[in-house]
Design an enzyme around this catalytic site. Structure first.
Site, mmCIF file in Angstrom:
data_model
loop_
_atom_site.group_PDB
_atom_site.id
_atom_site.type_symbol
_atom_site.label_atom_id
_atom_site.label_comp_id
_atom_site.label_asym_id
_atom_site.label_seq_id
_atom_site.Cartn_x
_atom_site.Cartn_y
_atom_site.Cartn_z
ATOM 1 N N SER A 130 0.625 -1.346 0.132
ATOM 2 C CA SER A 130 -0.019 0.053 0.096
ATOM 3 C C SER A 130 0.940 1.170 -0.067
ATOM 4 O O SER A 130 2.086 1.095 0.143
ATOM 5 C CB SER A 130 -1.067 -0.081 1.234
ATOM 6 O OG SER A 130 -0.203 0.205 2.374
ATOM 7 N N LYS A 131 0.477 2.306 0.074
ATOM 8 C CA LYS A 131 0.956 3.661 -0.093
ATOM 9 C C LYS A 131 1.970 3.737 1.147
ATOM 10 O O LYS A 131 3.184 4.383 1.059
ATOM 11 C CB LYS A 131 -0.098 4.790 0.008
ATOM 12 C CG LYS A 131 -0.785 5.229 -1.067
ATOM 13 C CD LYS A 131 -1.062 6.557 -1.135
ATOM 14 C CE LYS A 131 -1.776 6.943 -2.607
ATOM 15 N NZ LYS A 131 -3.102 6.780 -2.594
ATOM 16 N N ARG A 132 1.338 2.967 2.274
ATOM 17 C CA ARG A 132 2.244 2.885 3.606
ATOM 18 C C ARG A 132 3.579 2.561 3.213
ATOM 19 O O ARG A 132 4.824 2.831 4.071
ATOM 20 C CB ARG A 132 1.708 2.200 4.559
ATOM 21 C CG ARG A 132 1.734 2.171 6.031
ATOM 22 C CD ARG A 132 0.636 1.488 6.683
ATOM 23 N NE ARG A 132 0.235 0.297 5.974
ATOM 24 C CZ ARG A 132 0.715 -0.944 6.222
ATOM 25 N NH1 ARG A 132 1.859 -0.945 7.270
ATOM 26 N NH2 ARG A 132 0.470 -1.881 5.970
ATOM 27 N N HIS A 133 3.726 1.593 2.298
ATOM 28 C CA HIS A 133 5.189 1.097 2.074
ATOM 29 C C HIS A 133 5.933 2.023 0.910
ATOM 30 O O HIS A 133 6.797 1.478 0.155
ATOM 31 C CB HIS A 133 4.931 -0.440 1.354
ATOM 32 C CG HIS A 133 4.142 -1.133 2.187
ATOM 33 N ND1 HIS A 133 3.046 -1.668 2.073
ATOM 34 C CD2 HIS A 133 4.778 -1.931 3.294
ATOM 35 C CE1 HIS A 133 2.691 -2.426 3.056
ATOM 36 N NE2 HIS A 133 3.761 -2.659 3.923
ATOM 37 N N GLY A 134 5.364 2.985 0.691
ATOM 38 C CA GLY A 134 6.141 4.111 -0.444
ATOM 39 C C GLY A 134 5.681 3.526 -1.878
ATOM 40 O O GLY A 134 6.221 3.820 -2.742
#
Ligand code: GLU
Length: 478
Positions: free
Chosen positions: A250-254
């Protein structure tokens, strides 16, 4: 070994928003296979779910593929013998094929209302029964109902079937575990399952590459191929892409959308390089591949089935490497849009000279406005950052005045090394530390705590501009 003479492969995104890394990986592998083996790369837009349709998504998607140099051979607006390539424009093709299945009694009309299905599900759950359609309408083949209806696939009773995935081999499935799934919806649109099978057959697709999340659908697809009497393509379900913590990416992982990576100035080649390695590796441990090298080395045999981990730092590293080795003229063309509003026009004209001052320090082009912000005409000096370490403002002022005097006295060659040598000698003669003179000078020239080196800046600006900047810094220290 898969037969790869002129494969026909397809990328079949739904126009529901942005292109993500998983989608790009499928498209890139498709493209590599098609280009490598003299095949055809088809773009098909799967827009049968009208509730998720996003205006403009298809155009953006095609533009992104083109920007990355992954031009499809056939697709909407691109022509090809097997069009139309938008599923919403192929309804009559689906209706005809589904009609054939109804006539063969392998599909049937179902007029169950949403209320009835709701009640059925509630009862199944209360009785702890497996969920699934209770086959209430199973014998409705004959006439098309006048009331709202769907068409369902008639699941063969108690059969054991074997489905094959290129990476996982044969998988056994009992039809008793499968439902009489819907193949034509009440709105007249096919479901994903029927449309994908009918289209892959009609478009003569030889290899279906798609994400592992579609693996559970494979038995349904294989059964549809059998019911139609068609030969199925080779199925290759690409491994899941996870974040570094092994959770869903997800975005959390860049992991941004592909569009966002490109907007941020991640260049096409390193992006594709990083993507290619999410599920494929050659026998060597190489990490940097050009497109040409990948074309030479890529094969279905190099694909892996264990999940891949996206590492944004690796992408940043690859991008930084690529930026550093790029031809400076090509890089300036790409860099210009990022900085044209930020730096003064006379420096924009000298971009080819300015970029080498900062390319060692950037990982993506969106960092350029900050890195090149010293190329403005008016700098705002922060009094606190001009002094070196424990230097007082007065001491920094005196050091800068001394720098100015040395600069006026200098009459040697205007080169980075020559200037550095001269200033070094002056500081040594005084028996002082270089930082005391070089730091304030660098801040005077750049206005910033972090910037290219003192003498690279001096060399770049030239004597007159350097004097002007030192003068301004001296005033700010008053
Ligand atoms: N339309 C599906 C998607 O959005 C494609 C799945 C497939 O390639 O069969 O991912």
């Amino acid at each position: 070994m898969a037969d790869l003479t002129a494969p026909r492969v397809r990328f079949a995104p739904s126009p529901t928003g942005e292109l993500h890394l998983g989608g790009l990986r499928t498209a890139y592998y498709d493209w590599l296979l098609a280009r490598k083996y003299g095949g055809t790369f088809v773009l098909r837009i799967e827009d049968t779910d009208r509730t998720r349709y996003v205006e403009g998504a298809e155009e953006r998607l095609l533009a992104t593929l083109q920007q990355l140099g992954l031009q499809p051979d056939e697709g909407p607006g691109l022509g090809g013998e097997y069009g139309p390539y938008r599923q919403s424009e192929r309804l009559s093709i689906y209706h005809e094929a589904i009609q054939e299945l109804i006539e063969k009694k392998q599909a049937y009309y179902c007029t169950c209302t949403p209320e009835r299905l709701e009640k059925m599900r509630a009862e199944q759950s209360a009785n702890k029964q497996a969920p699934g359609y209770d086959r209430h309408c199973r014998d409705r083949y004959n006439e098309k109902p006048t009331e709202p209806h769907v068409v369902r696939f008639r699941m063969p009773d108690n059969e054991k079937i074997t489905v094959n995935d290129f990476l996982r081999g044969n998988l056994n499935v009992a039809t008793s575990t499968l439902d009489d799934f819907v193949i034509l919806k009440a709105d007249g649109f096919p479901t994903y399952h029927s449309a994908v099978v009918i289209d892959d057959h009609a478009m003569q697709i030889t290899h279906v590459l798609r994400g592992e999340e579609w693996l559970p659908s494979l038995p349904k697809h294989v059964l549809l191929y059998q019911a139609f009497g068609w030969e199925a393509p080779v199925f290759v379900h690409l491994p899941l892409i996870l974040g570094k913590d092994k959770k869903k990416l997800s975005k959390r992982h860049g992991a941004h959308s592909v569009e966002k990576f490109l907007q941020d100035g991640v260049l096409s080649e390193p992006l594709l390089n990083a993507i290619a390695l999410l599920g494929w590796h050659a026998s060597d441990d190489q990490e940097k591949y050009t497109r040409q090298e990948l074309l030479a080395k890529f094969s279905l045999e190099g694909l892996q089935k264990s999940s891949a981990v996206f590492d944004p730092e690796k992408l940043a590293w690859l991008n930084a490497q690529y930026i550093k080795t790029m031809d400076i003229k090509d890089l300036s063309v790409l860099a210009r849009p990022y900085i044209s509003d930020v730096i003064a026009p006379q420096y924009l004209e000298r971009l080819d000279e300015a970029l080498p001052l900062v390319i060692e320090r950037i990982t993506q082009l969106s960092e350029l406005p900050e890195r090149l912000s010293f190329l403005q005409n008016e700098l705002h000096y922060d009094q606190e950052i001009v002094p070196f370490k424990t230097q007082s403002r007065e001491e920094a002022h005196a050091a800068l005045q001394q720098d100015m005097d040395w600069l006026m006295a200098y009459n040697g060659e205007w080169g980075t090394q020559a200037l550095e040598k001269f200033f070094h000698e002056q500081v040594e003669t005084l028996g002082k530390k270089v930082g005391e003179y070089f730091w304030p000078l660098r801040v005077a020239l750049s206005g910033k705590k972090a910037s290219p080196g003192t003498f690279e800046l001096l060399h770049f600006f030239g004597r007159e501009e350097a004097q002007k900047r030192i003068q301004q810094a001296l005033q700010a220290l008053q």
